[in-house]
Write a protein that holds these residues in place. Structure first.
Motif, PDB file in Angstrom:
ATOM      1  N   PRO A 127       0.829  -1.215   0.000  1.00  0.00           N
ATOM      2  CA  PRO A 127       0.000   0.000   0.000  1.00  0.00           C
ATOM      3  C   PRO A 127       0.862   1.263   0.000  1.00  0.00           C
ATOM      4  N   LEU A 128       0.270   2.319  -0.565  1.00  0.00           N
ATOM      5  CA  LEU A 128       0.968   3.599  -0.652  1.00  0.00           C
ATOM      6  C   LEU A 128       1.123   4.199   0.747  1.00  0.00           C
ATOM      7  N   THR A 129       2.282   4.766   1.023  1.00  0.00           N
ATOM      8  CA  THR A 129       2.564   5.366   2.328  1.00  0.00           C
ATOM      9  C   THR A 129       2.748   6.877   2.189  1.00  0.00           C
ATOM     10  N   ASN A 130       2.579   7.563   3.312  1.00  0.00           N
ATOM     11  CA  ASN A 130       2.767   9.019   3.310  1.00  0.00           C
ATOM     12  C   ASN A 130       4.206   9.401   3.000  1.00  0.00           C
ATOM     13  N   ALA A 131       5.150   8.566   3.419  1.00  0.00           N
ATOM     14  CA  ALA A 131       6.565   8.894   3.233  1.00  0.00           C
ATOM     15  C   ALA A 131       6.921   8.996   1.752  1.00  0.00           C
ATOM     16  N   GLU A 132       6.331   8.118   0.931  1.00  0.00           N
ATOM     17  CA  GLU A 132       6.626   8.167  -0.503  1.00  0.00           C
ATOM     18  C   GLU A 132       6.208   9.510  -1.108  1.00  0.00           C
ATOM     19  N   LEU A 133       5.027   9.978  -0.727  1.00  0.00           N
ATOM     20  CA  LEU A 133       4.542  11.246  -1.265  1.00  0.00           C
ATOM     21  C   LEU A 133       5.332  12.426  -0.708  1.00  0.00           C
ATOM     22  N   ILE A 134       5.691  12.347   0.584  1.00  0.00           N
ATOM     23  CA  ILE A 134       6.407  13.465   1.202  1.00  0.00           C
ATOM     24  C   ILE A 134       7.795  13.618   0.587  1.00  0.00           C
ATOM     25  N   ASN A 135       8.458  12.496   0.306  1.00  0.00           N
ATOM     26  CA  ASN A 135       9.799  12.565  -0.283  1.00  0.00           C
ATOM     27  C   ASN A 135       9.786  13.261  -1.638  1.00  0.00           C
ATOM     28  N   VAL A 136       8.765  12.991  -2.452  1.00  0.00           N
ATOM     29  CA  VAL A 136       8.675  13.634  -3.761  1.00  0.00           C
ATOM     30  C   VAL A 136       8.217  15.075  -3.621  1.00  0.00           C
ATOM     31  N   LEU A 137       7.297  15.330  -2.668  1.00  0.00           N
ATOM     32  CA  LEU A 137       6.776  16.686  -2.484  1.00  0.00           C
ATOM     33  C   LEU A 137       7.870  17.641  -2.009  1.00  0.00           C
ATOM     34  N   CYS A 138       8.828  17.131  -1.250  1.00  0.00           N
ATOM     35  CA  CYS A 138       9.906  17.982  -0.732  1.00  0.00           C
ATOM     36  C   CYS A 138      10.830  18.491  -1.833  1.00  0.00           C
ATOM     37  N   THR A 139      10.809  17.830  -2.985  1.00  0.00           N
ATOM     38  CA  THR A 139      11.670  18.286  -4.083  1.00  0.00           C
ATOM     39  C   THR A 139      11.079  19.475  -4.823  1.00  0.00           C
ATOM     40  N   ARG A 140       9.847  19.843  -4.515  1.00  0.00           N
ATOM     41  CA  ARG A 140       9.178  20.960  -5.202  1.00  0.00           C
ATOM     42  C   ARG A 140       9.143  22.192  -4.301  1.00  0.00           C
ATOM     43  N   ASP A 141       9.105  23.345  -4.953  1.00  0.00           N
ATOM     44  CA  ASP A 141       9.103  24.612  -4.209  1.00  0.00           C
ATOM     45  C   ASP A 141       7.678  24.974  -3.804  1.00  0.00           C
ATOM     46  N   PRO A 142       7.459  25.304  -2.520  1.00  0.00           N
ATOM     47  CA  PRO A 142       6.128  25.771  -2.102  1.00  0.00           C
ATOM     48  C   PRO A 142       5.955  27.251  -2.415  1.00  0.00           C
ATOM     49  N   VAL A 143       4.797  27.777  -2.048  1.00  0.00           N
ATOM     50  CA  VAL A 143       4.536  29.218  -2.167  1.00  0.00           C
ATOM     51  C   VAL A 143       5.005  29.865  -0.866  1.00  0.00           C
ATOM     52  N   TYR A 144       6.087  30.612  -0.946  1.00  0.00           N
ATOM     53  CA  TYR A 144       6.659  31.211   0.262  1.00  0.00           C
ATOM     54  C   TYR A 144       5.861  32.446   0.679  1.00  0.00           C
ATOM     55  N   ARG A 145       6.053  32.828   1.925  1.00  0.00           N
ATOM     56  CA  ARG A 145       5.329  33.969   2.476  1.00  0.00           C
ATOM     57  C   ARG A 145       5.678  35.256   1.725  1.00  0.00           C
ATOM     58  N   GLU A 146       6.940  35.383   1.296  1.00  0.00           N
ATOM     59  CA  GLU A 146       7.349  36.575   0.558  1.00  0.00           C
ATOM     60  C   GLU A 146       6.577  36.708  -0.755  1.00  0.00           C
ATOM     61  N   GLU A 147       6.339  35.581  -1.399  1.00  0.00           N
ATOM     62  CA  GLU A 147       5.581  35.619  -2.662  1.00  0.00           C
ATOM     63  C   GLU A 147       4.128  36.007  -2.412  1.00  0.00           C
ATOM     64  N   GLU A 148       3.532  35.492  -1.347  1.00  0.00           N
ATOM     65  CA  GLU A 148       2.154  35.871  -1.013  1.00  0.00           C
ATOM     66  C   GLU A 148       2.062  37.368  -0.705  1.00  0.00           C
ATOM     67  N   GLU A 149       3.029  37.881   0.036  1.00  0.00           N
ATOM     68  CA  GLU A 149       3.024  39.311   0.348  1.00  0.00           C
ATOM     69  C   GLU A 149       3.194  40.151  -0.914  1.00  0.00           C
ATOM     70  N   ALA A 150       3.999  39.656  -1.866  1.00  0.00           N
ATOM     71  CA  ALA A 150       4.160  40.378  -3.130  1.00  0.00           C
ATOM     72  C   ALA A 150       2.847  40.417  -3.906  1.00  0.00           C
ATOM     73  N   PHE A 151       2.096  39.317  -3.894  1.00  0.00           N
ATOM     74  CA  PHE A 151       0.798  39.289  -4.577  1.00  0.00           C
ATOM     75  C   PHE A 151      -0.186  40.240  -3.894  1.00  0.00           C
ATOM     76  N   GLU A 152      -0.218  40.245  -2.563  1.00  0.00           N
ATOM     77  CA  GLU A 152      -1.147  41.127  -1.848  1.00  0.00           C
ATOM     78  C   GLU A 152      -0.787  42.598  -2.072  1.00  0.00           C
ATOM     79  N   SER A 153       0.524  42.882  -2.095  1.00  0.00           N
ATOM     80  CA  SER A 153       0.956  44.250  -2.356  1.00  0.00           C
ATOM     81  C   SER A 153       0.590  44.678  -3.776  1.00  0.00           C
ATOM     82  N   TRP A 154       0.736  43.753  -4.718  1.00  0.00           N
ATOM     83  CA  TRP A 154       0.354  44.070  -6.105  1.00  0.00           C
ATOM     84  C   TRP A 154      -1.143  44.320  -6.213  1.00  0.00           C
ATOM     85  N   TRP A 155      -1.959  43.476  -5.548  1.00  0.00           N
ATOM     86  CA  TRP A 155      -3.417  43.644  -5.659  1.00  0.00           C
ATOM     87  C   TRP A 155      -3.859  44.988  -5.094  1.00  0.00           C
TER      88      TRP A 155
END
Length: 828
Positions: A760-788
């Motif tokens: 069966p699929l485990t959480n660890a398999e998904l977490i290991n692959v998810l960690c290789t991707r960049d999330p939406v950082y707080r600085e980017e969210e603040e830039a979007f709010e400032s732009w809006w």
């Protein structure tokens, strides 16, 4: 469900619509009188008045949405063609009123998304019931046209060698089903070989035995073997039945999600209930019969009553001319065709009332509404509204759709409300109603012909009695005004639409897009009030339905609602901007034009080529309405500094984009949609000169993320039901749904799918692959709010809050001065 059921729902909806439109009409006139006489008081009083007005408008908004959803269901299922005509007009008018109220709410709240929990609770509505349903007739009534267009595009792509000829053929089985089929046959083949091999071994052992067993021993051993097999089989079946019952119980109480096969069967059954092919075929059949009867009856009236009708109209006009001459001693001026002709003077019995009822508004009133649509109050461009001084009255604009709603309600009350249909089991059209309607049309047609003849007779009489005919210069002045606007030159007058379409497909400007429904944008509507810059996925679906899909899908809705020519979708990577674009095109069957800088590089070179490109896009989009013009990386044409590594020449369309948007006429069902994940890098003044509306798509919250994990995991069967989606939603906080989808596709390879039953699929398999991707950082969210906050709506909201704070400080200062003055008086 029977036609009687939908007929009852229709009558109930008409009654509710009559009450709602009456209250809405009275409220509009009451608000106008109140604002004329009103004196604005303190900040608190103005805030209370604004909150009350917002609550009233939001209540009408929700009630019209519920009413439109019921009318859409009625229109999709009712069969009688004359009823369908009336329901369709009322549905379009109600949907137009929903959009009008949405624009009023935006101008009051100064946010794209409006909330009011008290109204929702008072109306006892769930968030799902407040979601506006897209009318199914947008696609169903254009099915033949869309299939022909899809087939034409496929043939062009095959001819260019970009697609195989069998690409359109839908595969019967999926990849998983094909793998399982191969596995089943391979295991069966190996089992047959093993059985044959074991049989040969058993025969060799039997030959090697020196002693033969007795008949009794053989029978006893066979009985024992049969009992052992029976015992094992009964245990296996009992355990299987127990597991199945336990699984069904857990699914029933909601502890486990149903398997994908069950979900697929349920969806198919639901689709069959919603899309009853027999009912649709009956609608088409009765519709064709209705059109044929209209044609036959109209021709019959022309033949039998045409001559007498012309004579009666001419006699009436001559009698009127003679009467005027006897009373005044001069010949009267005959009204022009724009003024209504002889209908402006008098009407035959029933003609004027029926004509005014069918048209809902006179030509003079319709011209007024057209002028209103150009005013800032009725404009969908927030750049126009921003130039106006901020008004503290928050007065909603006058409705264009409300007179249409009242006209359709009056027609229903006169024709259908008290109509006895107990003995009319057939859903065919009523002959008397066809005759009455066509008689009015034929009479109006002949009246116009007779009016032209009588104008000439009156001119001859005026000449004969010596009166000089004064030609009105109104038309020349009007034509002079029109000539001031430079008419667009057609650069391809001799080419057919097919050749222009093929050229744009060949150059990759018209693109084939994946068919995605708007409901596939995962997430529900907000359960409680939110900040306007943090909407839920359901709120984003709703606003795109109101701004893009409804005006593109129906000509009637487009003509009576504020015009939005362009929309910018901004959000981080993977937030679903392109999926929403494809959903807009799919829901209305639009043609997609791609003007992304990377797509047009090397195509139509030079200044003349760019002029030809813009001309072709505008011309073909008007010919193939509805159409969506798309630009990815919408900030790049307006960037202040282009990177040296960029070879796409993004500033090529910088000067032509505002002209392209302005050349989209009010009657064109064409919209320009841009997407951007770095909107703050553009010159905001130039960006806002192109786009009318700015919609920010934030990263999903916990609820949307949890729903996305469950929905995406349902696509895979076996070994996933025990996965903790709540934990995954918490861990993946900060990622977009696009990142989650890409992560699942990377993990769930073909080999891993085959191993799900044993591993069966485990959480660890998904977490290991998810960690290789960049999330939406707080600085980017603040830039979007400032732009809006720098968009037209954001600036208006910020300015309003500043003015409100200034007034509050002034009131506090005045109150303090009055308090000090009272103290001094008391001391003296």
């Amino acid at each position: 469900m029977s036609s009687t059921y939908f007929n009852d729902i229709w009558h109930q909806s008409q009654h509710e619509c009559e009450l709602l439109s009456t209250i809405d009409y009275d409220r509009q006139h009451q608000d106008v009188e109140t604002m004329k006489d009103g004196n604005y008081g303190s900040v608190a009083a103005d805030a209370d008045a604004k909150a009350q007005l917002q609550g009233n408008l939001y209540e009408f908004y929700l009630r019209y949405i519920c009413l439109s959803n019921r009318l859409e269901d009625v229109y999709d299922n009712i069969i009688q063609p004359q009823k369908r005509q009336l329901v369709r007009k009322l549905l379009d008018a109600c949907l137009g009123r929903v959009i009008e109220l949405k624009h009023d709410l935006v101008n009051i709240d100064l946010m794209e998304f409006s909330y009011n929990d008290d109204v929702v609770e008072r109306l006892r509505l769930t968030p799902m019931e407040t979601e506006l349903q897209i009318p199914r007739y947008f696609l169903r009534e254009r099915q033949m046209e869309l299939e022909f267009r899809k087939r034409t595009l496929q043939e062009i792509l095959v001819k260019l060698g970009w697609l195989e000829e069998n690409d359109l053929e839908e595969t019967v089985t999926t990849e998983i089903e094909a793998i399982r089929m191969l596995q089943m046959h391979e295991r069966a083949r190996q089992g047959r070989l093993r059985a044959h091999f074991m049989k040969e071994i058993r025969i060799l052992k039997e030959k090697g035995k020196s002693e033969e067993r007795s008949e009794k021993e053989r029978s006893d051993s066979g009985l024992l073997a049969a009992m052992k097999i029976q015992k094992m089989w009964r245990g296996h079946t009992a355990r299987r039945i127990t597991r199945r019952r336990k699984m069904e119980e857990m699914i029933l109480i909601g502890m486990l999600p149903p398997p994908p096969v069950v979900l697929k069967e349920r969806a198919e059954k639901l689709d069959k209930l919603k899309h009853n092919e027999k009912r649709y075929q009956a609608q088409a059949l009765y519709g064709e019969q209705f059109k044929e009867r209209q044609r036959v009856v109209q021709e019959d009236i022309r033949i039998k009553h045409g001559a007498s009708m012309k004579e009666d109209i001419a006699d009436e006009i001559r009698a009127w001319v003679k009467d005027c001459y006897d009373k005044t001693g001069r010949l009267p001026d005959f009204p022009s065709e724009d003024q209504g002709g002889s209908l402006h003077i008098f009407s035959r019995p029933g003609t004027e009332s029926e004509h005014s009822r069918s048209s809902a508004r006179s030509s003079k009133e319709s011209r007024k509404t057209k002028d209103k649509s150009k005013s800032p109050a009725r404009s969908g461009d927030l750049n126009v509204n921003e130039s106006q001084e901020e008004d503290m009255s928050f007065q909603p604009a006058a409705s264009v759709c409300l007179p249409d709603i009242r006209a359709e309600i009056d027609l229903f009350n006169d024709t259908w409300r008290d109509k006895d249909e107990t003995g009319w089991l057939s859903q065919a059209a009523y002959e008397d109603m066809i005759y009455s309607a066509k008689y009015q049309e034929v009479e109006f047609e002949f009246r116009r012909v007779v009016d032209d003849v009588m104008r000439q007779e009156i001119e001859l009489l005026q000449t004969a009695v010596g009166k000089k005919v004064k030609k009105s210069s109104k038309k020349t002045r009007r034509s002079g005004k029109k000539s001031k606007k430079k008419k667009e030159k057609d650069l391809t007058p001799d080419r057919t639409t097919e050749s222009l379409y093929e050229e744009l497909v060949t150059n990759g400007i018209i693109r084939k897009y994946p068919e995605l429904r708007l409901k596939q944008f995962l997430g529900d509507k907000a359960l409680t009030a939110r900040n306007g810059t943090n909407p839920s996925p359901g709120d984003i679906r709703q606003i795109l339905t109101e701004y893009c899909i409804l005006p593109l899908g129906s000509d009637a809705i487009h003509n009576c609602t504020p015009i939005i020519r362009s929309v910018l979708l901004a959000g981080p990577r993977g937030s679903g901007k392109k999926a929403l674009l494809h959903a807009i095109c799919t829901e209305v069957g639009a043609v997609l034009f791609d003007l992304t800088p990377a797509n047009i590089v090397g195509k139509y070179p030079g200044k003349s080529g760019l002029i030809m490109l813009i001309h072709l896009v505008l011309k073909v989009s008007r010919l193939l309405q509805p159409a969506v013009i798309y630009m990815g990386d919408a900030e790049r044409p307006f960037m202040k500094k282009i990177p040296k590594t960029d070879r796409t020449d993004p500033k090529r369309l910088k000067k032509d984009l505002p002209k392209l948007i302005k050349n989209i006429a009010p009657e064109d069902r064409v919209i320009f949609v841009g997407t951007s994940n770095l909107p703050w890098e553009a010159d905001q003044k130039l960006l806002q000169s192109v786009y009318n509306r700015f919609i920010y798509i934030p990263r999903p919250d916990y609820g949307a993320m949890s729903h996305a994990w469950k929905t995406l995991l349902h696509e895979y069967s076996g070994g996933i039901s025990n996965l903790d989606t709540s934990a995954m939603a918490k861990i993946s906080d900060g990622y977009t749904i696009g990142a989650i989808d890409a992560c699942l596709k990377e993990v769930m390879t073909c080999k891993r799918k085959l191993q799900l039953r044993t591993q069966p699929l485990t959480n660890a398999e998904l977490i290991n692959v998810l960690c290789t991707r960049d999330p939406v950082y707080r600085e980017e969210e603040e830039a979007f709010e400032s732009w809006w906050s720098k968009t037209p709506l954001g600036r208006r909201r910020q300015r309003f809050l500043e003015l409100e704070e200034e007034r509050l400080l002034e009131e506090q200062a005045q109150a303090a001065k009055q308090g000090n003055g009272n103290k001094k008086k008391g001391q003296n």
